[in-house]
Write an enzyme that holds these catalytic residues in place. Structure first.
Site, mmCIF file in Angstrom:
data_model
loop_
_atom_site.group_PDB
_atom_site.id
_atom_site.type_symbol
_atom_site.label_atom_id
_atom_site.label_comp_id
_atom_site.label_asym_id
_atom_site.label_seq_id
_atom_site.Cartn_x
_atom_site.Cartn_y
_atom_site.Cartn_z
ATOM 1 N N ARG A 1 0.836 -1.205 0.000
ATOM 2 C CA ARG A 1 0.000 0.000 0.000
ATOM 3 C C ARG A 1 0.867 1.250 0.000
ATOM 4 O O ARG A 1 1.024 1.914 -1.011
ATOM 5 C CB ARG A 1 -0.946 -0.013 1.210
ATOM 6 N N ASP A 2 1.471 1.569 1.129
ATOM 7 C CA ASP A 2 2.271 2.780 1.232
ATOM 8 C C ASP A 2 3.437 2.764 0.250
ATOM 9 O O ASP A 2 3.815 3.814 -0.278
ATOM 10 C CB ASP A 2 2.787 2.926 2.671
ATOM 11 N N HIS B 1 7.180 4.738 12.018
ATOM 12 C CA HIS B 1 7.219 4.636 10.556
ATOM 13 C C HIS B 1 8.311 5.571 10.061
ATOM 14 O O HIS B 1 8.168 6.788 10.095
ATOM 15 C CB HIS B 1 5.858 5.037 9.975
ATOM 16 N N HIS C 1 11.327 6.907 7.233
ATOM 17 C CA HIS C 1 11.842 6.998 5.867
ATOM 18 C C HIS C 1 13.343 7.219 5.944
ATOM 19 O O HIS C 1 13.858 7.733 6.939
ATOM 20 C CB HIS C 1 11.173 8.140 5.107
ATOM 21 N N CYS D 1 6.644 9.218 -0.290
ATOM 22 C CA CYS D 1 5.377 9.908 -0.064
ATOM 23 C C CYS D 1 5.064 10.711 -1.314
ATOM 24 O O CYS D 1 5.791 11.648 -1.648
ATOM 25 C CB CYS D 1 5.455 10.833 1.150
ATOM 26 N N ASN E 1 10.841 4.051 2.029
ATOM 27 C CA ASN E 1 10.600 3.536 3.368
ATOM 28 C C ASN E 1 11.798 2.725 3.847
ATOM 29 O O ASN E 1 12.644 2.297 3.063
ATOM 30 C CB ASN E 1 9.375 2.621 3.349
#
Length: 311
Positions: free
Chosen positions: A26-27, A219, A221, A252, A261
């Site tokens: 997803r992300d 979360h 990056h 993003c 990520n």
């Protein structure tokens, strides 16, 4: 080349077990220019499930015009065993998305709020007050329907338009999400500017204000190469859930400075070396990352996957 996991050096202050929350399907994929078919995304999720991961984001119920990479998430869910012991959360932005997710059989959802006004307007299309209220309402409705809800907080450690973020803003948003029914909170270093000291300060502010550490996930990056260092800092304060993406895929799409990520296999390599159990087969994840690289037609960021697969 090493053909085994790293030597284990235990740390008395660290948790003995953590949960890896996999976000690549997803992300990760929503930030890619190439849109993978639903059947390929379902295959990715199945491969990740076979590796031992127990929380795998399956997609999102957002407008396909806004995020075409997530179109046909219902078809992805149709290919998964939603009654298994694996959680397949989907992101929903509003009540319509929640209704679609429930209709598709989803049992877990995620909502997200911005900590800053600028990102709320740029990403969610309205003021911070409006978008936060909308997502809190979704979380409350999903909780009432018996669904498990995760709350994402974006721009926790810095905003490209507003600069540094006061940790108290994160504290306030976290309390509101928990009060709306969220069982866990994912603190997003959306543009990857956090450092271990910054992570420690924000986490300590949350813990000091009564946010249970067991409800907190991180979360990260890797924009400045600090993702693993930030995980290490969070481990020292007892955080036991970390978001990661196979191969480091993602970023993003609404924050141009954000890079990939944290790669799942990079995280696993470090955790294994610390003697922290995850229940995940690192080689299986590495092989899946190499497979995903082929599907996307480009190399992925993780050095660990290539090192393991090419041993």
């Amino acid at each position: 080349m090493m053909d085994s996991l790293p030597q284990v050096f235990t740390h008395d202050d660290f948790p003995t077990q953590v949960r890896v929350y996999e976000v690549s399907a997803r992300d990760g994929l929503q930030a890619e220019s190439l849109t993978l078919p639903a059947e390929v995304r379902a295959q990715l999720i199945s491969r990740l499930a076979d590796s031992g991961l127990k929380s795998i984001e399956a997609g999102s119920f957002v407008s396909p015009q806004a995020v075409p990479q997530m179109a046909d998430t219902r078809s992805v869910l149709d290919e998964l065993d939603l009654d298994s012991d694996i959680s397949y959360p989907v992101l929903v932005p509003n009540q319509r998305g929640l209704a679609d997710a429930m209709s598709a059989g989803a049992k877990d959802i995620a909502v997200f709020v911005s900590v800053t006004e600028a990102f709320s307007r740029a990403n969610l299309g309205d003021s911070l007050e409006v978008t936060t209220a909308r997502n809190l309402d979704v979380a409350a409705a999903a909780t009432s329907a018996g669904m498990r809800v995760r709350g994402y907080l974006s721009m926790v450690f810095g905003d490209p338009w507003e600069g540094p973020v006061d940790p108290q803003r994160v504290v306030t948003a976290s309390h509101r999400l928990l009060e709306s029914g969220c069982s866990s909170l994912s603190l997003g270093d959306t543009i990857g500017t956090a450092t271990p000291g910054h992570v420690t300060a924000v986490l300590q502010a949350l813990i000091d204000d009564g946010i249970p550490v067991e409800s907190i996930a991180l979360h990260t990056h890797n924009t400045y190469g600090q993702a693993l260092a930030n995980v290490y800092a969070a481990l020292q304060l007892g955080v036991t859930e970390f978001d990661a993406s196979a191969g480091g895929v993602g970023g993003c799409p609404f924050a141009g400075s954000a890079t990939g990520n944290l790669a799942t296999e990079d995280l696993l390599w470090m955790l294994d070396g610390l003697g922290i159990s995850t229940g995940v087969n690192i080689r299986a994840v590495a092989e899946t990352s190499q497979w995903l690289s082929q599907q996307l037609g480009k190399p992925l960021a993780s050095a660990t996957s290539a090192a393991i697969v090419n041993q």
